[in-house]
Write a protein that holds these residues in place. Structure first.
Motif, PDB file in Angstrom:
ATOM      1  N   GLY A   1      21.542 -52.939  36.196  1.00 21.39           N
ATOM      2  CA  GLY A   1      20.854 -53.668  35.143  1.00 21.39           C
ATOM      3  C   GLY A   1      19.715 -52.908  34.498  1.00 21.39           C
ATOM      4  N   SER A   2      19.444 -51.707  34.985  1.00 18.73           N
ATOM      5  CA  SER A   2      18.336 -50.924  34.438  1.00 18.73           C
ATOM      6  C   SER A   2      18.672 -50.316  33.082  1.00 18.73           C
ATOM      7  N   GLY A   3      19.960 -50.139  32.801  1.00 16.46           N
ATOM      8  CA  GLY A   3      20.373 -49.498  31.561  1.00 16.46           C
ATOM      9  C   GLY A   3      20.184 -47.993  31.570  1.00 16.46           C
ATOM     10  N   ILE A   4      19.848 -47.426  32.735  1.00 12.05           N
ATOM     11  CA  ILE A   4      19.599 -45.991  32.840  1.00 12.05           C
ATOM     12  C   ILE A   4      20.926 -45.232  32.911  1.00 12.05           C
ATOM     13  N   ALA A   5      21.040 -44.176  32.127  1.00  9.34           N
ATOM     14  CA  ALA A   5      22.231 -43.322  32.153  1.00  9.34           C
ATOM     15  C   ALA A   5      21.925 -42.074  32.975  1.00  9.34           C
ATOM     16  N   ASP A   6      22.740 -41.812  33.977  1.00 11.40           N
ATOM     17  CA  ASP A   6      22.562 -40.614  34.798  1.00 11.40           C
ATOM     18  C   ASP A   6      23.278 -39.403  34.221  1.00 11.40           C
ATOM     19  N   VAL A   7      24.288 -39.642  33.394  1.00 11.14           N
ATOM     20  CA  VAL A   7      25.020 -38.569  32.730  1.00 11.14           C
ATOM     21  C   VAL A   7      25.224 -38.981  31.275  1.00 11.14           C
ATOM     22  N   VAL A   8      25.071 -38.029  30.369  1.00 11.90           N
ATOM     23  CA  VAL A   8      25.360 -38.261  28.948  1.00 11.90           C
ATOM     24  C   VAL A   8      26.200 -37.099  28.441  1.00 11.90           C
ATOM     25  N   GLY A   9      26.819 -37.285  27.304  1.00 17.03           N
ATOM     26  CA  GLY A   9      27.623 -36.203  26.753  1.00 17.03           C
ATOM     27  C   GLY A   9      28.285 -36.601  25.452  1.00 17.03           C
ATOM     28  N   THR A  10      29.235 -35.779  25.050  1.00 19.44           N
ATOM     29  CA  THR A  10      29.956 -35.978  23.794  1.00 19.44           C
ATOM     30  C   THR A  10      31.445 -36.028  24.067  1.00 19.44           C
ATOM     31  N   VAL A  11      32.135 -36.884  23.349  1.00 17.50           N
ATOM     32  CA  VAL A  11      33.598 -36.935  23.421  1.00 17.50           C
ATOM     33  C   VAL A  11      34.142 -35.804  22.544  1.00 17.50           C
ATOM     34  N   VAL A  12      34.784 -34.824  23.166  1.00 20.09           N
ATOM     35  CA  VAL A  12      35.304 -33.660  22.444  1.00 20.09           C
ATOM     36  C   VAL A  12      36.708 -33.935  21.909  1.00 20.09           C
ATOM     37  N   GLU A  13      37.575 -34.464  22.771  1.00 19.96           N
ATOM     38  CA  GLU A  13      38.938 -34.840  22.372  1.00 19.96           C
ATOM     39  C   GLU A  13      39.236 -36.216  22.939  1.00 19.96           C
ATOM     40  N   SER A  14      39.981 -37.010  22.176  1.00 19.34           N
ATOM     41  CA  SER A  14      40.346 -38.350  22.633  1.00 19.34           C
ATOM     42  C   SER A  14      41.727 -38.687  22.102  1.00 19.34           C
ATOM     43  N   GLU A  15      42.730 -38.610  22.986  1.00 25.21           N
ATOM     44  CA  GLU A  15      44.105 -38.885  22.603  1.00 25.21           C
ATOM     45  C   GLU A  15      44.692 -39.881  23.606  1.00 25.21           C
ATOM     46  N   ARG A  16      44.428 -41.156  23.384  1.00 28.89           N
ATOM     47  CA  ARG A  16      44.935 -42.180  24.287  1.00 28.89           C
ATOM     48  C   ARG A  16      46.457 -42.210  24.241  1.00 28.89           C
ATOM     49  N   PRO A  17      47.146 -42.244  25.405  1.00 30.25           N
ATOM     50  CA  PRO A  17      46.608 -42.330  26.758  1.00 30.25           C
ATOM     51  C   PRO A  17      46.786 -41.034  27.555  1.00 30.25           C
ATOM     52  N   THR A  18      46.790 -39.878  26.888  1.00 26.37           N
ATOM     53  CA  THR A  18      47.193 -38.656  27.601  1.00 26.37           C
ATOM     54  C   THR A  18      46.079 -37.646  27.845  1.00 26.37           C
ATOM     55  N   ARG A  19      45.029 -37.646  27.020  1.00 26.10           N
ATOM     56  CA  ARG A  19      44.060 -36.558  27.150  1.00 26.10           C
ATOM     57  C   ARG A  19      42.680 -37.019  26.672  1.00 26.10           C
ATOM     58  N   LEU A  20      41.681 -36.760  27.527  1.00 26.32           N
ATOM     59  CA  LEU A  20      40.297 -37.064  27.191  1.00 26.32           C
ATOM     60  C   LEU A  20      39.438 -35.886  27.640  1.00 26.32           C
ATOM     61  N   VAL A  21      38.629 -35.347  26.726  1.00 32.65           N
ATOM     62  CA  VAL A  21      37.750 -34.224  27.038  1.00 32.65           C
ATOM     63  C   VAL A  21      36.326 -34.626  26.680  1.00 32.65           C
ATOM     64  N   THR A  22      35.407 -34.463  27.624  1.00 30.55           N
ATOM     65  CA  THR A  22      34.006 -34.826  27.391  1.00 30.55           C
ATOM     66  C   THR A  22      33.086 -33.735  27.913  1.00 30.55           C
ATOM     67  N   THR A  23      31.908 -33.636  27.312  1.00 28.60           N
ATOM     68  CA  THR A  23      30.866 -32.789  27.880  1.00 28.60           C
ATOM     69  C   THR A  23      29.985 -33.643  28.773  1.00 28.60           C
ATOM     70  N   TRP A  24      29.347 -32.987  29.762  1.00 23.37           N
ATOM     71  CA  TRP A  24      28.505 -33.688  30.728  1.00 23.37           C
ATOM     72  C   TRP A  24      27.152 -32.993  30.812  1.00 23.37           C
ATOM     73  N   ALA A  25      26.093 -33.807  30.852  1.00 23.84           N
ATOM     74  CA  ALA A  25      24.742 -33.260  31.026  1.00 23.84           C
ATOM     75  C   ALA A  25      23.842 -34.367  31.556  1.00 23.84           C
ATOM     76  N   SER A  26      22.790 -33.987  32.242  1.00 21.45           N
ATOM     77  CA  SER A  26      21.774 -34.959  32.613  1.00 21.45           C
ATOM     78  C   SER A  26      20.980 -35.294  31.356  1.00 21.45           C
ATOM     79  N   PRO A  27      20.412 -36.501  31.265  1.00 16.71           N
ATOM     80  CA  PRO A  27      19.704 -36.889  30.034  1.00 16.71           C
ATOM     81  C   PRO A  27      18.614 -35.914  29.621  1.00 16.71           C
ATOM     82  N   ASP A  28      17.919 -35.308  30.588  1.00 11.92           N
ATOM     83  CA  ASP A  28      16.842 -34.389  30.232  1.00 11.92           C
ATOM     84  C   ASP A  28      17.367 -33.025  29.765  1.00 11.92           C
ATOM     85  N   GLU A  29      18.682 -32.798  29.908  1.00 11.46           N
ATOM     86  CA  GLU A  29      19.273 -31.538  29.448  1.00 11.46           C
ATOM     87  C   GLU A  29      20.224 -31.751  28.273  1.00 11.46           C
ATOM     88  N   GLU A  30      20.134 -32.920  27.652  1.00 14.07           N
ATOM     89  CA  GLU A  30      21.101 -33.263  26.602  1.00 14.07           C
ATOM     90  C   GLU A  30      21.086 -32.261  25.459  1.00 14.07           C
TER      91      GLU A  30
END
Length: 255
Positions: free
Chosen positions: A157-186
């Motif tokens: 319920g805190s609404g805190i995100a431990d990981v953030v990133g960008t959706v690089v590719e999104s092809e439902r339902p076969t392929r999903l590519v995302t970047t990952w970073a901690s919020p302070d390194e976004e």
């Protein structure tokens, strides 16, 4: 079509399109902020893009807003790309990526699991906020469109995100590519890692391959080598039995 190729041949014009893809409806001043040239030069580039129908404009009071028009790009894809086999093109892309990856010292983790389910259900289990909360302890939140932001949000319920990133590719339902970073390194792209989910029908079951690459350190590799098997085991249990494991597997001592 010749105007489109001419417009795309210039690096500055491609950067302008990238900026409009990131955020639609920008003024000339906003587009000039990250382009190292005069307003007059940017205006000339925008005129070329408008002539090629790659940029559309609309008035808001005294401001002129610019929008990316993807239709000509879609026509290029249909005429020049879709006639080739996409799987072969993807194989070539993967070969290139792996060759480039081999030239870096950033570690990569790959995990394959088989799930008695469907590709659509596996996709939903990776992207639905309620389902991820059930087996992951965090909610994955995004509209899952390429270029969109995504967050890995705590369920307390805190609404805190431990990981953030960008959706690089999104092809439902076969392929999903995302970047990952901690919020302070976004904003530090050299610290971002990249996760690819490949979901493939394998006879009557699904083969899910998770590739976590561009990890900053060997310590990060060690952490994800423990984390991913635990999370994916819980996902597999939920999809196959309707229940998560009796105890969060990432809390079980490894030794």
């Amino acid at each position: 079509m010749d105007q489109v190729f001419k417009a795309l041949a210039d690096g500055t014009r491609r950067r302008l399109l990238d900026r409009l893809h990131e955020r639609a409806g920008q003024t000339l001043g906003e587009l000039c902020e990250h382009i190292d040239m005069t307003r007059q030069s940017v205006t000339q580039h925008l005129a070329v893009l408008e002539a090629a129908n790659l940029v559309a404009t609309a008035r808001r009071g005294r401001e002129k807003l610019h929008y990316l028009n993807p239709v000509p790009l879609h026509e290029i894809q249909e005429r020049w790309i879709d006639k080739f086999e996409r799987p072969r093109l993807r194989v070539l892309t993967d070969v290139k990526r792996r060759a480039e990856e081999a030239m870096t010292d950033k570690p990569t983790f790959v995990y394959v699991t088989y799930i008695a389910s469907t590709p659509e259900k596996v996709w939903d289990a990776l992207t639905d906020a309620d389902l991820t909360a059930a087996y992951w302890g965090h909610s994955n939140v995004s509209d899952w469109q390429a270029g969109s932001r995504w967050e890995h949000v705590r369920t307390d319920g805190s609404g805190i995100a431990d990981v953030v990133g960008t959706v690089v590719e999104s092809e439902r339902p076969t392929r999903l590519v995302t970047t990952w970073a901690s919020p302070d390194e976004e904003g530090q792209e050299d610290r971002h890692s990249r996760v690819t989910f490949d979901i493939r029908q394998h006879a009557d079951i699904v083969r899910l391959t998770v590739t976590h690459e561009d990890l900053p350190t060997e310590r990060d590799l060690a952490d994800v080598s423990l984390g991913w098997p635990a999370v994916l085991s819980n996902l597999k249990s939920l999809l196959e039995t309707g229940r998560t494991l009796p105890q969060e597997p990432w809390l079980v001592p490894s030794g």
